[in-house]
Structures are given as structure tokens and as C-alpha cells.
Design a protein around this motif. Structure first.
Motif, mmCIF file in Angstrom:
data_model
loop_
_atom_site.group_PDB
_atom_site.id
_atom_site.type_symbol
_atom_site.label_atom_id
_atom_site.label_comp_id
_atom_site.label_asym_id
_atom_site.label_seq_id
_atom_site.Cartn_x
_atom_site.Cartn_y
_atom_site.Cartn_z
ATOM 1 N N SER A 1 0.743 -1.401 -0.145
ATOM 2 C CA SER A 1 0.112 -0.007 -0.132
ATOM 3 C C SER A 1 0.952 0.669 -0.309
ATOM 4 O O SER A 1 1.861 1.114 0.592
ATOM 5 C CB SER A 1 -0.634 -0.253 1.291
ATOM 6 O OG SER A 1 -0.242 0.026 2.700
ATOM 7 N N PRO A 2 0.640 2.457 -0.635
ATOM 8 C CA PRO A 2 1.367 3.574 -0.929
ATOM 9 C C PRO A 2 1.780 3.486 0.371
ATOM 10 O O PRO A 2 3.054 5.217 0.720
ATOM 11 C CB PRO A 2 0.882 4.196 -1.385
ATOM 12 C CG PRO A 2 -0.250 3.470 -2.396
ATOM 13 C CD PRO A 2 -0.772 2.906 -1.548
ATOM 14 N N MET B 1 4.675 2.740 0.761
ATOM 15 C CA MET B 1 6.064 2.155 0.732
ATOM 16 C C MET B 1 7.501 3.312 1.207
ATOM 17 O O MET B 1 6.890 4.078 1.543
ATOM 18 C CB MET B 1 5.858 2.769 -0.763
ATOM 19 C CG MET B 1 5.166 2.306 -2.354
ATOM 20 S SD MET B 1 5.956 1.247 -2.085
ATOM 21 C CE MET B 1 6.814 1.851 -3.479
ATOM 22 N N GLY C 1 2.247 2.183 -5.346
ATOM 23 C CA GLY C 1 2.427 0.864 -4.311
ATOM 24 C C GLY C 1 3.377 -0.101 -4.791
ATOM 25 O O GLY C 1 3.230 -1.174 -5.083
#
Length: 164
Positions: free
Chosen positions: A43-44, A47, A97
Motif C-alpha cells: 500500500s502506498p 512504501m 504502491g
């Protein structure tokens, strides 16, 4: 004085075990060989920033994953303790992501509740046969390694942030 034959045999077996690396159960000092580079979806919000890396343990929930760190440190730690080193390749990959990943094999966290993991930068000597309440507390890694050598079990290590 003559030494009984059975004592000589036991001494030879003990020496063979030490030479084979069985003197410190649970502490695996062999470097792990990295796998092939691959794409990995995160999920972003998980990151790492551009220019940094993160070790990701697929067997652990997102909220206990190590924080981002330098890529050199991430690869060095993963080679010793397992995990997947992930990095972003562009701003767009962060938004989507999409991480570039190199897998060093699983960590050593099987059957350990997330709440029992050591805090970042520390270790815990874990004995599978003991209930959670009887486990040793988190401690500096040198002390935990010594405890594993003395009592058996396995070493749990949670990577911490880069030291300045």
C-alpha cells in the motif's frame, strides 16, 4: 589412568557437533543468497521514500514492519536475518504502491504473536516450548544471542532505523 571407551565416543560426538555448527542452536550466521529482483505490491503508505529501502516480512502484519533505512543496511540485515528488501523506483511507483523487491527468504517469526516481537534494534531469545508470559524480555542482541546459546531456542531480531 585409562579413559573409558564410552567417554571417548561421547567426546568425539560433542566435538563433531561443535565443528558442524550445532553449538549455538537458533543462531543462523550463514548469509542468505538473494533471490531474483521482482515487483512487489505494497500500500502506498508503506512504501519507502525514493533512495531508501525497507525490509518487509511477508509473515508479519504491516503495523510491525521495520521502518525505512539505507538500502545498503537493508540488504546487509536481510542477508543475515531474512526478509524482502523493497524500494521505490519512481514517484509514480510510490503512488501506486509498486516496489522493486529482492527476497532473502523468510524471517524467523513463525508462531510469534506480533505483540511479542522485540522493539526496533533489539532482539529476543524465543523458546517455542514456553508460553508467552515465560519468554525472555527484549534485550540487546549480544545478550539475546548468548541466551540462545545457553538455553536453546531462536533469535528474534527486529531491524531498527539507521544509526546516525
Amino acid at each position: 589412568m585409562t579413559i573409558p571407551r564410552s567417554f571417548e565416543l561421547l567426546a568425539c560426538i560433542a566435538l563433531a557437533l561443535v565443528a558442524a555448527g550445532c553449538a549455538a542452536p537458533g543462531i543462523d550466521e550463514r548469509p542468505r543468497t538473494p533471490g531474483k529482483q521482482m515487483e512487489f505490491q505494497l500500500s502506498p503508505e508503506h512504501m519507502p521514500p525514493l533512495g531508501s529501502c525497507r525490509i518487509w516480512y511477508v509473515e508479519l502484519p504491516a503495523y510491525v514492519q521495520p521502518t525505512p533505512m539505507s538500502c545498503a543496511r537493508a540488504h546487509s540485515l536481510a542477508a543475515k536475518h531474512g526478509g524482502r528488501v523493497v524500494s521505490a523506483i519512481s514517484r509514480k511507483s510510490i503512488e501506486e504502491g509498486r516496489a522493486l523487491a529482492i527476497d532473502y527468504g523468510p524471517g524467523n517469526y513463525a508462531n510469534v504473536p506480533p505483540g511479542m516481537l522485540p522493539p526496533p534494534g533489539y532482539c529476543r531469545a524465543w523458546q517455542d516450548r514456553l508460553p508467552e508470559a515465560k519468554q525472555a524480555p527484549a534485550m540487546p542482541c549480544a545478550k539475546a544471542e548468548q541466551l540462545v546459546r545457553e538455553r536453546g531456542g531462536r533469535l528474534l531480531y527486529m531491524p531498527g532505523p539507521d544509526l546516525k
